[in-house]
Design an enzyme around this catalytic site. Structure first.
Site, mmCIF file in Angstrom:
data_model
loop_
_atom_site.group_PDB
_atom_site.id
_atom_site.type_symbol
_atom_site.label_atom_id
_atom_site.label_comp_id
_atom_site.label_asym_id
_atom_site.label_seq_id
_atom_site.Cartn_x
_atom_site.Cartn_y
_atom_site.Cartn_z
ATOM 1 C CE LYS A 196 -8.561 23.439 1.149
ATOM 2 N NZ LYS A 196 -9.166 23.720 2.300
ATOM 3 C CE1 TYR A 205 -8.596 23.619 6.902
ATOM 4 C CE2 TYR A 205 -8.786 25.724 7.778
ATOM 5 C CZ TYR A 205 -8.065 24.677 7.249
ATOM 6 O OH TYR A 205 -6.938 24.871 6.377
ATOM 7 N NE ARG A 230 -8.262 48.522 -1.109
ATOM 8 C CZ ARG A 230 -8.688 49.716 -1.153
ATOM 9 N NH1 ARG A 230 -10.131 49.703 -0.767
ATOM 10 N NH2 ARG A 230 -8.090 50.853 -1.035
ATOM 11 C CG ASP A 255 -16.377 25.770 5.478
ATOM 12 O OD1 ASP A 255 -16.215 25.392 4.489
ATOM 13 O OD2 ASP A 255 -15.186 25.963 6.298
#
Ligand SMILES: *Cc1c(COP(=O)(O)O)cnc(C)c1O
Length: 387
Positions: free
Chosen positions: A202, A105, A53, A177
């Site tokens: 993406k 978004y 982690r 972003d």
């Protein structure tokens, strides 16, 4: 080895940065380290890895590679773009305020409004195409500015350098972003942003086979906080998906060039078609911010929005008739996708807000893939004829 951008080009760094030939075996590809934990030789004595982690060698190589491509020192890979955004906003405290661009978004908007607002963080959404609008929207408690450029789906551009300078005058952090452009065509850190977010789902992964996110920063203080929050909240990218993304980065440059070449052809074709009312592509001289597009980005990417004449009925017929394009949400993969923002990706926006932004029923969004150019044009031509 330090693959600095002063010495090495983007393509070289995309293939080598963060990665070393495996010293034990000579393997040229970073292995898939499927392990949750690591041996200590004595309590507290280990090779820099304790628990996956916190750190994993495959994920670390991938994070270092994207950070390098963005011109930053630190990268954090997450299980999705949304949990990357969540982790970044978790730096804020109750009572803090965030100024966001208005055409963002939809999933990020939902996260801010339906999750973080309940935790006492305040958000406002402003048309930031003029930097003076940011000045007016900031309050004494503003701590972060959240930008997307180009915006989704209307391909509006924001002047990242000008906005970052206005924010920094007040000591406010700037997040960009950069999902639509990828670091190949736009590097917000070099324009003054403090953090960059990617939905790696993406372009960075580019093959539509995983969900992922990544946040990079060149600021050590922000990196310490992100590292702490990533480890504490645990929204990390799985090792296998980090491996796939690292593999995908090697072809990012050639994919982006191919996306752009096809997008240019499609945009010009649509601009000349009598059933099309309007085409939004930053590479067209008709784009209202063409000058900014050329100054701020090194290319224009693969995303196009256009308005079909005849509203929803015409749009619906076109979307039902495409063959090479697939009617689907998402973007940035090698295959071409077509979608209807008002009904699909942006349906979570209240209708009034959607219409005021200009997302009407005739608006169609394309993610232009890297198939043969002639096949894409022929497909759109026959689908427009049917509409
Ligand atoms: C898809 C997307 C996101 C969200 O990322 P997920 O990987 O789907 O969680 C954020 N911003 C933009 C611009 C996107 O396109």
């Amino acid at each position: 080895m330090n693959w600095s951008d002063e010495e090495f080009g983007f393509e070289t760094r995309a293939i080598h940065a963060g990665q070393e030939t495996d010293p034990g075996t000579g393997a040229i590809i970073t292995p898939l380290y499927l392990t949750s934990t690591y041996a200590h030789s004595s309590p507290g004595v280990h090779k820099g890895f304790e628990y996956s982690r916190s750190h994993n060698p495959t994920r670390k190589a991938y994070e270092a590679c994207v950070a390098n491509l963005e011109g930053a020192r630190f990268g954090f890979a997450f299980a999705s773009g949304c949990i990357g955004a969540t982790t970044a906003v978790a730096m804020l405290e109750q009572g803090d305020h965030v100024v966001c661009c208005d055409d963002m978004y939809g999933g990020t908007y939902r996260l801010f409004e339906q999750v973080f607002r309940k935790q006492g963080i305040d958000f406002c959404y402003v048309d930031l195409t003029g930097a003076n609008m940011l000045e007016a929207a900031m309050k004494p408690n503003t701590r972060m500015v959240w930008l997307e450029s180009p915006t989704n789906p209307l391909m509006k551009l924001l002047d990242i350098a000008a906005l970052a300078s206005v924010a920094h005058d007040r000591g406010v952090m700037v997040m960009v972003d950069n999902t639509f452009m990828s670091p190949f065509y736009q590097r917000p850190i070099e324009l003054g942003a403090d953090m960059v977010l990617h939905s790696t789902t993406k372009y960075i992964n580019g093959h539509s086979d995983l969900i992922g996110g990544l946040v990079v920063t060149d600021d050590e203080e922000i990196a310490n906080q992100l590292g702490f929050l990533s480890n504490t909240m645990g929204g990390i990218q799985s090792t296998f998906d980090a491996f796939l993304c690292l593999r995908s980065l090697k072809t990012l440059a050639i994919r982006m060039r191919a996306h752009e070449r096809n997008a240019f052809s499609v945009a010009r074709f649509l601009e000349g078609h009598d059933k099309v009312a309007n085409v939004l592509y930053p590479g067209l001289e008709s784009h209202p911010q063409y000058a900014l597009a050329k100054a701020q980005m090194s290319g224009f990417g693969g995303m196009i929005a256009f308005t079909i004449k005849g509203g929803l009925p015409a749009a619906r017929r076109m979307l039902e008739t495409v063959n090479v394009f697939t009617l689907a949400e998402s973007l940035g993969g090698v295959e071409s996708l077509i979608e209807h923002p008002a009904i699909m990706t942006h349906s979570s926006l209240p209708e009034e807000k959607r219409l005021s932004l200009g997302i009407d029923d005739g608006l169609i969004r394309l993610s232009v893939g890297i198939e043969s150019e002639a096949d894409l044009l022929r497909d759109l031509d026959q689908a427009l004829a049917a509409a």
